[in-house]
Design a protein around this motif. Structure first.
Motif, mmCIF file in Angstrom:
data_model
loop_
_atom_site.group_PDB
_atom_site.id
_atom_site.type_symbol
_atom_site.label_atom_id
_atom_site.label_comp_id
_atom_site.label_asym_id
_atom_site.label_seq_id
_atom_site.Cartn_x
_atom_site.Cartn_y
_atom_site.Cartn_z
ATOM 1 N N ARG A 1 0.806 -1.217 0.000
ATOM 2 C CA ARG A 1 0.000 0.000 0.000
ATOM 3 C C ARG A 1 0.836 1.263 0.000
ATOM 4 O O ARG A 1 0.306 2.358 0.173
ATOM 5 N N ARG B 1 -15.677 5.577 -2.340
ATOM 6 C CA ARG B 1 -15.923 4.341 -1.634
ATOM 7 C C ARG B 1 -17.353 4.288 -1.115
ATOM 8 O O ARG B 1 -17.997 3.264 -1.100
ATOM 9 N N THR B 2 -17.806 5.444 -0.633
ATOM 10 C CA THR B 2 -19.130 5.444 -0.041
ATOM 11 C C THR B 2 -20.212 5.495 -1.106
ATOM 12 O O THR B 2 -21.361 5.172 -0.830
ATOM 13 N N ALA B 3 -19.831 5.879 -2.309
ATOM 14 C CA ALA B 3 -20.851 6.009 -3.343
ATOM 15 C C ALA B 3 -21.414 4.654 -3.749
ATOM 16 O O ALA B 3 -22.609 4.501 -3.914
ATOM 17 N N ASP C 1 -23.191 -4.446 3.326
ATOM 18 C CA ASP C 1 -24.181 -3.857 2.457
ATOM 19 C C ASP C 1 -24.228 -4.500 1.064
ATOM 20 O O ASP C 1 -24.938 -4.044 0.198
ATOM 21 N N PRO D 1 -21.835 1.605 -2.170
ATOM 22 C CA PRO D 1 -22.866 0.959 -1.369
ATOM 23 C C PRO D 1 -24.219 1.686 -1.429
ATOM 24 O O PRO D 1 -25.253 1.052 -1.591
ATOM 25 N N SER D 2 -24.152 3.001 -1.338
ATOM 26 C CA SER D 2 -25.420 3.712 -1.264
ATOM 27 C C SER D 2 -26.159 3.631 -2.600
ATOM 28 O O SER D 2 -27.386 3.672 -2.653
ATOM 29 N N ALA E 1 -10.474 -1.029 4.689
ATOM 30 C CA ALA E 1 -9.507 -0.259 3.919
ATOM 31 C C ALA E 1 -10.002 -0.063 2.497
ATOM 32 O O ALA E 1 -10.751 -0.871 1.978
ATOM 33 N N PRO E 2 -9.567 1.008 1.868
ATOM 34 C CA PRO E 2 -9.958 1.221 0.474
ATOM 35 C C PRO E 2 -9.425 0.124 -0.428
ATOM 36 O O PRO E 2 -10.031 -0.204 -1.422
ATOM 37 N N GLY F 1 -22.572 9.661 -2.208
ATOM 38 C CA GLY F 1 -23.778 9.555 -1.410
ATOM 39 C C GLY F 1 -23.375 9.699 0.036
ATOM 40 O O GLY F 1 -22.277 10.129 0.341
ATOM 41 N N LYS F 2 -24.234 9.346 0.933
ATOM 42 C CA LYS F 2 -23.884 9.415 2.342
ATOM 43 C C LYS F 2 -23.102 8.159 2.711
ATOM 44 O O LYS F 2 -23.370 7.094 2.177
ATOM 45 N N PRO F 3 -22.174 8.305 3.631
ATOM 46 C CA PRO F 3 -21.349 7.151 3.971
ATOM 47 C C PRO F 3 -22.172 5.981 4.493
ATOM 48 O O PRO F 3 -23.038 6.159 5.347
ATOM 49 N N ALA F 4 -21.938 4.824 3.920
ATOM 50 C CA ALA F 4 -22.461 3.589 4.498
ATOM 51 C C ALA F 4 -21.254 2.699 4.577
ATOM 52 O O ALA F 4 -20.934 1.963 3.678
ATOM 53 N N ARG F 5 -20.502 2.805 5.676
ATOM 54 C CA ARG F 5 -19.099 2.435 5.680
ATOM 55 C C ARG F 5 -18.805 0.946 5.599
ATOM 56 O O ARG F 5 -17.882 0.540 4.942
ATOM 57 N N ARG G 1 -10.066 -6.241 10.602
ATOM 58 C CA ARG G 1 -10.860 -5.023 10.541
ATOM 59 C C ARG G 1 -10.248 -4.033 9.557
ATOM 60 O O ARG G 1 -10.937 -3.388 8.783
#
Lengths: 466, 173
Positions: free
Chosen positions: A369, A455-457, B66, A459-460, B36-37, B57-61, B31
């Motif tokens: 990384r 990253r968050t895009a 999900d 899942p939502s 991690a990305p 969008g809104k974080p859905a971490r 974890r």
């Protein structure tokens, strides 16, 4: 927003580290209590002071890492501290074999731990960006080479137990190879990151292996010849094995050319045959390895005692402080693993090896990384050093391979080893840290910001339409 | 001297704590990997995307929970061009005009990527007469469509993101 998010992530990592640190110190505490109570009814005050000192050191290291390398890997420091602590406990335990409640080696090892932690902090402080080594690449490379040869100098060089690998200045003894190994890895990493394209070009083919042009092998052969020369002059296999091994691994990782490890192993084989025929002590090591039992009371005494100790330990060990590890010559340095084998058993030694596995695994993950090639190669090289050392000495002590005297990182008694391994961990932490905002980093930070959104895009988008 | 049972208990406690330490460390690793990305083998492909295909969008971490039942995108729009985002260097726009496009680090590809995480011949994007597909060419690190590893030729649509090593290829209409 991204700034606070990354700060929160850094805090979370630091807290993970703190939790592991507390747990690791608890392990050390129980081990220390067991050792002390098994030898005497009351724990001497001096021991309590040294223990408190060690505790303070780990706190300092943690806070420094939190401040100076926020967001860096949360596992490497707690593992280093745990191994350091266990080593310290075992060194203290072995002091009891020397006589009545003697404090012989433990105090100096505690002092060295303090020096090592100071070096850890200073490394994090001065090296804000690992690519800054690029500017001093050849200086570091040349300096390391000269340092490697210093034990051959007349006045300050020292020969101890047949190996001329020591430097002694004003009563302080130091093994320069411990610093040299870091210097070489930094040099290799910086050099390869720049030259890897040239070295990776394949011009001909030999079966399934693509061969780079002959002159691309020049550095490999150069290091090999140097390794053999050093081996001959200093009468010690350890440095040669370590430096050549690390070099092959870094060359392979840097170029992806299988030809390098293949040629490297062939060269090593030639070198091994040569060394076997020209150096008596190499022959001796091999013949002890092949048949230890016919000479267990002669030159195989050390290895035989090590095997007896490990065998005596069984599954759960005879208990810390309750075995006889003092029978093994050089138990503090080369054979400390066998002492754990006797007193902590298969479970204890496996636990220690698992810690090394985790540490090495984290090192390679840090490499994967890393932001840039220099960082990736640096992390690979540093981690390979650790891995090789553990393999060589644990393999030697358990008679898997012929014995080569090398320290078990963090655990063995020895100041220079401890010092360089803490610096090594500091460098790994530096490569793993998300980086300091410099002009070159500006753009990357923006990328991170996007990555958060990105990253968050996903899942939502999937969940939104359900 | 203490009774021997105390030593036995302390030894047990020592070993137990040692393994709790190892277990906690392993948990921290897991974890770390799952949040991690770089949770897929194309290490930092997503983090390099300088223009995400979809606005935030809104974080859905939680990366794992999900995934649920995979939803098809509402509309599959035929792709017209690819935008190659190399880890370093400017984005390149490639029109999809009927010819096959191959990606890789070697010289025998139509788009040479200076990306150390790609193979010599890494992936190809081609038209089978009806639609555009992406296929992996036996690369070491794999090819990804929207962070899912490709095992067979996979149709692509506008809005998709292809991961090739550290390079992100954006599919546009």
């Amino acid at each position: 927003m991204a700034k606070t998010a990354s700060a929160a992530a850094a805090r979370r990592r630091a807290n993970t580290e703190l939790g592991l640190m507390v747990l690791g110190l608890l392990v050390v505490l129980v081990a220390a209590a067991l050792v002390e109570l098994s030898q005497q009814p009351d724990i001497p005050e001096a021991v309590l002071n040294y223990g408190a000192g060690f505790l303070a050191l780990s706190v300092v290291a943690h806070i420094a890492k939190r401040r100076l390398a926020p967001g860096s890997d949360p596992l490497i420091l707690p593992i280093a501290v745990l191994l350091n602590g266990l080593g310290l406990v075992m060194v203290r335990r072995l002091d009891f074999t020397g006589g009545e409640q003697a404090l012989e080696f433990a105090p100096s090892q505690t002092v060295w731990s303090a020096v090592a932690v100071a070096a850890f902090v200073l490394t994090l402080w001065f090296v804000r960006d690992h690519t800054s080594f690029d500017d001093y690449r050849y200086l570091i490379g040349l300096g390391s080479l000269l340092l490697l040869l210093t034990p051959l100098l007349p006045v300050i060089g020292r020969e101890i137990n047949g190996a001329r690998i020591w430097l002694s200045i004003g009563g302080l003894s130091f093994q320069p190879v411990e610093a040299v190994k870091l210097g070489f890895v930094i040099f290799f990493a910086s050099y390869l990151a720049e030259k890897r394209d040239v070295l990776a070009v394949a011009t001909s083919r030999l079966g399934p292996i693509m061969l780079p042009p002959l002159r691309a092998f020049a550095p490999l052969v150069g290091i090999w010849a140097m390794g053999l020369a050093v081996l001959g002059l200093q009468n010690d296999l350890g440095p040669t094995l370590l430096l050549f091994g690390v070099f092959i691994v870094m060359l392979y990782i840097g170029t992806g050319r299988l030809a390098y490890p293949v040629v490297g192993v062939l060269l090593a084989a030639v070198g091994a045959v040569f060394a076997y025929q020209s150096f008596g002590h190499v022959q001796n090591r091999v013949s002890i390895w092949l048949d230890v039992w016919s000479r267990y009371d002669g030159d195989g005494f050390q290895l035989a005692q090590s095997l007896f100790a490990i065998g005596t330990g069984g599954i759960a060990g005879v208990g810390l402080g309750q075995g006889q590890p003092g029978f093994i010559p050089f138990v503090r340095t080369d054979f400390i693993f066998s002492a754990f084998g006797e007193e902590a058993g298969l479970l204890g030694t496996t636990g220690i090896l698992l810690c090394f596995v985790l540490l090495i695994g984290r090192g390679f993950r840090i490499a994967m990384r890393a932001r840039d090639e220099m960082g990736a190669l640096l992390a690979v090289g540093l981690t390979t050093i650790l891995a090789l050392q553990v393999f060589v000495i644990v393999g030697g002590a358990t008679r898997l391979i012929p014995l080569t005297g090398i320290t078990l990182p963090f655990v063995s008694y020895g100041g220079s080893s401890l010092l360089s391994n803490y610096v090594l961990v500091a460098l790994l932490a530096r490569v793993s840290a998300p980086g300091v905002p410099r002009h070159t980093r500006r753009r990357r930070e923006d990328d991170f910001e996007d990555a958060e959104d990105e990253r968050t895009a996903q899942p939502s988008a999937a969940g939104g339409s359900s | 001297m203490m009774p021997p049972i105390v030593f036995t208990l302390l030894q047990g406690l020592f070993l137990l704590l040692l393994y709790i330490f190892v277990a906690r460390a392993v948990r921290a690793v897991i974890r770390d990997v799952s949040t991690a990305p770089a949770s897929n083998p194309a290490p930092s492909a997503p983090r390099r995307a300088s223009r995400p295909a979809q606005p935030a969008g809104k974080p859905a971490r939680k990366g794992r929970d999900d995934s649920g039942p995979k939803q098809e995108r509402p509309k599959r729009i035929a792709p017209r061009e690819l935008v190659v985002h190399s880890p370093d260097g400017r984005p390149r726009v490639l029109p999809l005009d009927g010819n096959e496009i191959t990606f890789g680090r070697g010289e025998q590809v139509s788009v040479a990527l200076g990306d150390p995480y790609t193979s010599d011949r890494h992936a190809r994007v081609y038209n089978d007469g009806r639609r555009w597909l992406v296929a992996d060419l036996g690369s070491t690190n794999g090819t990804f469509v929207n962070q899912v590893k490709v095992t067979a030729p996979t149709p692509i649509a506008a809005g998709d993101q292809l991961g090739i090593g550290r390079t992100v290829v954006e599919v546009r209409k």
